[in-house]
Scaffold this active site. Structure first.
Site, mmCIF file in Angstrom:
data_model
loop_
_atom_site.group_PDB
_atom_site.id
_atom_site.type_symbol
_atom_site.label_atom_id
_atom_site.label_comp_id
_atom_site.label_asym_id
_atom_site.label_seq_id
_atom_site.Cartn_x
_atom_site.Cartn_y
_atom_site.Cartn_z
ATOM 1 N N HIS A 126 -18.745 5.909 0.741
ATOM 2 C CA HIS A 126 -17.837 6.926 0.191
ATOM 3 C C HIS A 126 -17.924 8.262 0.945
ATOM 4 O O HIS A 126 -16.919 8.892 1.223
ATOM 5 C CB HIS A 126 -18.169 7.124 -1.297
ATOM 6 C CG HIS A 126 -17.048 7.635 -2.127
ATOM 7 N ND1 HIS A 126 -16.878 7.294 -3.448
ATOM 8 C CD2 HIS A 126 -16.024 8.473 -1.844
ATOM 9 C CE1 HIS A 126 -15.805 7.896 -3.925
ATOM 10 N NE2 HIS A 126 -15.272 8.631 -2.977
ATOM 11 N N LYS A 183 -16.063 1.676 -3.349
ATOM 12 C CA LYS A 183 -16.882 2.491 -2.441
ATOM 13 C C LYS A 183 -18.284 2.653 -3.002
ATOM 14 O O LYS A 183 -18.460 2.767 -4.223
ATOM 15 C CB LYS A 183 -16.234 3.882 -2.265
ATOM 16 C CG LYS A 183 -14.733 3.840 -2.080
ATOM 17 C CD LYS A 183 -14.113 5.195 -1.835
ATOM 18 C CE LYS A 183 -12.603 5.105 -1.901
ATOM 19 N NZ LYS A 183 -12.032 5.287 -3.252
ATOM 20 N N ASP A 211 -7.204 1.285 -5.257
ATOM 21 C CA ASP A 211 -8.336 1.989 -4.641
ATOM 22 C C ASP A 211 -9.215 2.605 -5.733
ATOM 23 O O ASP A 211 -8.810 3.548 -6.403
ATOM 24 C CB ASP A 211 -7.808 3.085 -3.702
ATOM 25 C CG ASP A 211 -8.938 3.754 -2.939
ATOM 26 O OD1 ASP A 211 -9.277 3.278 -1.849
ATOM 27 O OD2 ASP A 211 -9.493 4.748 -3.457
ATOM 28 N N TYR A 254 -16.092 6.586 -9.550
ATOM 29 C CA TYR A 254 -14.973 6.878 -10.468
ATOM 30 C C TYR A 254 -15.249 6.343 -11.871
ATOM 31 O O TYR A 254 -14.566 6.702 -12.820
ATOM 32 C CB TYR A 254 -13.648 6.285 -9.968
ATOM 33 C CG TYR A 254 -13.186 6.736 -8.593
ATOM 34 C CD1 TYR A 254 -13.785 7.802 -7.935
ATOM 35 C CD2 TYR A 254 -12.134 6.094 -7.964
ATOM 36 C CE1 TYR A 254 -13.366 8.191 -6.670
ATOM 37 C CE2 TYR A 254 -11.691 6.483 -6.699
ATOM 38 C CZ TYR A 254 -12.327 7.529 -6.061
ATOM 39 O OH TYR A 254 -11.892 7.909 -4.820
HETATM 40 N N1 LIG Z 1 -12.573 8.840 -0.522
HETATM 41 C C1 LIG Z 1 -12.534 9.986 -1.166
HETATM 42 O O1 LIG Z 1 -13.445 10.818 -1.045
HETATM 43 C C2 LIG Z 1 -11.369 10.296 -2.043
HETATM 44 C C3 LIG Z 1 -11.198 11.592 -2.556
HETATM 45 C C4 LIG Z 1 -10.081 11.843 -3.364
HETATM 46 C C5 LIG Z 1 -9.171 10.826 -3.625
HETATM 47 N N2 LIG Z 1 -9.384 9.555 -3.119
HETATM 48 C C6 LIG Z 1 -8.441 8.430 -3.393
HETATM 49 O O2 LIG Z 1 -7.116 8.861 -3.135
HETATM 50 C C7 LIG Z 1 -6.329 8.679 -4.318
HETATM 51 C C8 LIG Z 1 -5.230 9.697 -4.398
HETATM 52 O O3 LIG Z 1 -5.749 11.018 -4.337
HETATM 53 P P1 LIG Z 1 -5.849 12.017 -5.585
HETATM 54 O O4 LIG Z 1 -5.876 11.227 -6.831
HETATM 55 O O5 LIG Z 1 -6.956 12.966 -5.333
HETATM 56 O O6 LIG Z 1 -4.540 12.898 -5.489
HETATM 57 P P2 LIG Z 1 -2.957 12.663 -5.254
HETATM 58 O O7 LIG Z 1 -2.610 11.230 -5.321
HETATM 59 O O8 LIG Z 1 -2.588 13.466 -4.048
HETATM 60 O O9 LIG Z 1 -2.352 13.438 -6.506
HETATM 61 C C9 LIG Z 1 -2.548 13.032 -7.844
HETATM 62 C C10 LIG Z 1 -1.989 14.121 -8.760
HETATM 63 O O10 LIG Z 1 -0.602 14.296 -8.503
HETATM 64 C C11 LIG Z 1 0.164 14.029 -9.682
HETATM 65 N N3 LIG Z 1 1.324 13.228 -9.233
HETATM 66 C C12 LIG Z 1 1.300 11.961 -8.746
HETATM 67 N N4 LIG Z 1 2.539 11.561 -8.398
HETATM 68 C C13 LIG Z 1 3.366 12.582 -8.705
HETATM 69 C C14 LIG Z 1 4.765 12.771 -8.592
HETATM 70 N N5 LIG Z 1 5.558 11.808 -8.112
HETATM 71 N N6 LIG Z 1 5.286 13.963 -8.994
HETATM 72 C C15 LIG Z 1 4.482 14.941 -9.481
HETATM 73 N N7 LIG Z 1 3.154 14.828 -9.596
HETATM 74 C C16 LIG Z 1 2.596 13.655 -9.224
HETATM 75 C C17 LIG Z 1 -0.747 13.259 -10.619
HETATM 76 O O11 LIG Z 1 -0.453 13.611 -11.955
HETATM 77 P P3 LIG Z 1 -0.351 12.572 -13.212
HETATM 78 O O12 LIG Z 1 -1.463 11.569 -13.071
HETATM 79 O O13 LIG Z 1 -0.509 13.473 -14.387
HETATM 80 O O14 LIG Z 1 1.012 11.935 -13.136
HETATM 81 C C18 LIG Z 1 -2.119 13.787 -10.225
HETATM 82 O O15 LIG Z 1 -2.386 15.013 -10.888
HETATM 83 C C19 LIG Z 1 -7.376 8.777 -5.434
HETATM 84 O O16 LIG Z 1 -6.893 8.309 -6.684
HETATM 85 C C20 LIG Z 1 -8.493 7.973 -4.839
HETATM 86 O O17 LIG Z 1 -8.213 6.581 -4.941
HETATM 87 C C21 LIG Z 1 -10.462 9.295 -2.327
#
Ligand SMILES: NC(=O)c1ccc[n+]([C@@H]2O[C@H](COP(=O)([O-])OP(=O)(O)OC[C@H]3O[C@@H](n4cnc5c(N)ncnc54)[C@H](OP(=O)(O)O)[C@@H]3O)[C@@H](O)[C@H]2O)c1
Length: 283
Positions: A110, A77, A47, A52
């Site tokens: 998006h 997106k 994704d 990004y």
């Molecule tokens: N459509 C939208 O508006 C929108 C908005 C936000 C996100 N997204 C999508 O959703 C995806 C995921 O959301 P997100 O990146 O915001 O947050 P997330 O996946 O909820 O959390 C990512 C964070 O958690 C840490 N982490 C990941 N796995 C872990 C584990 N097993 N144990 C401890 N810490 C862990 C990562 O650290 P490290 O990397 O340091 O390991 C990073 O800091 C995004 O990458 C993107 O593709 C979309």
């Protein structure tokens, strides 16, 4: 129990792996390595987004993996800056050029930006319908759409979105928007599924993790998939990329599912921007 990733069938008949890998906030220079690691572990769904800034590196990692293009599901997106139809057409060409792909599996608006572009996300959606018709986007969908935005598409668009990608995690269940999606065959993709780490020291979740012998991240991701949502946690840490992948070889019982859902704080639990007012345009 084998750790097999289920495919979810979308309302247009296409399938998407229920677990993917998100690349928000991964620096371009680190993206190819992280995505390469994810593909090695077995992820087959990535994704990304124009905003990004790492689409090119995602494409590079998919090519370097040696996997056939058809084996990897890629989402991107539309940037908030390109909602006007001609801009959206140019932006989509740029996305495919950056990925070096002739089609994308899923392309999303998006953000709805209801306070920009005279509140007109409908003409933007119509352009995504063109991409689907010409086959360059196999599926199309939206992100951060609230119920009134989805109702407007239902009334005026030809094609229903296949997915709505929205913020969902134990502190923010986003239940109204999820319920609308469930009732109208629009699959929910849960972004920030572990609230960017903010749920990881929750006492209830730590207690459950201890009981089932898994990490909190695995328990929370498992909760999402048992609710039927699609998730793509982000990590640049190899051990976590692997940990987040191992969520299909255990199950949470109904009482545990309810305990996790009970952590919902409603609007107060939201971590990201509110889509009704979010109006960010990139420079
Ligand atoms: N459509 C939208 O508006 C929108 C908005 C936000 C996100 N997204 C999508 O959703 C995806 C995921 O959301 P997100 O990146 O915001 O947050 P997330 O996946 O909820 O959390 C990512 C964070 O958690 C840490 N982490 C990941 N796995 C872990 C584990 N097993 N144990 C401890 N810490 C862990 C990562 O650290 P490290 O990397 O340091 O390991 C990073 O800091 C995004 O990458 C993107 O593709 C979309």
């Amino acid at each position: 129990m084998a750790n097999t990733i289920p495919d979810i069938t979308l309302n247009d008949g296409n399938t998407i792996p229920q677990l993917g890998f998100g690349v928000f906030q991964i620096e371009p220079k680190d993206t190819a390595e992280a995505v390469g690691r994810a593909l090695e572990i077995g992820y087959r769904h990535i994704d990304t987004a124009e905003m990004y800034g790492n689409e090119a590196e995602v494409g590079q990692a998919v090519r370097a993996s040696g996997l056939d293009r058809g084996e990897v599901f890629v989402t991107s997106k539309l940037s908030n800056g390109f909602h006007r139809p001609d801009d959206a057409r140019r932006a989509f060409d740029s996305t495919l050029a950056a990925l070096k792909m002739d089609h994308i599996d899923l392309f999303l608006i998006h953000w709805p930006l209801p306070t920009r572009y005279d509140g007109d996300f409908l003409s933007t959606w119509k352009v995504l319908e063109e991409f689907r018709r010409d086959g360059r986007a196999r599926s199309i969908g939206v992100s951060n759409f609230q119920v009134p935005h989805l109702e407007r598409l239902a009334a005026e668009a030809d094609v229903a979105p296949a997915v709505n990608q929205i913020e969902v995690h134990p502190y923010f269940g986003n239940e109204d928007v999820r319920a609308y999606g469930n009732a109208h065959d629009i699959r929910t993709e849960a972004w920030s599924p572990i609230a960017q780490g903010k749920v990881l020291d929750d006492p209830t979740l730590l207690d459950i993790a201890g009981q089932v012998g898994r990490t909190v991240a695995q328990v929370v991701l498992r909760w999402h998939v048992q609710r039927g949502d699609i998730v793509f946690p982000k990590s640049t840490t190899p051990s976590r990329i692997e940990e987040n992948f191992r969520i299909f070889d255990f199950e949470l019982d109904d009482a545990t599912m309810a305990r996790i859902s009970g952590l919902d704080r409603g609007e107060a639990g939201r971590q990201g921007p509110n889509p009704d007012t979010f109006d960010y345009l990139p420079d």
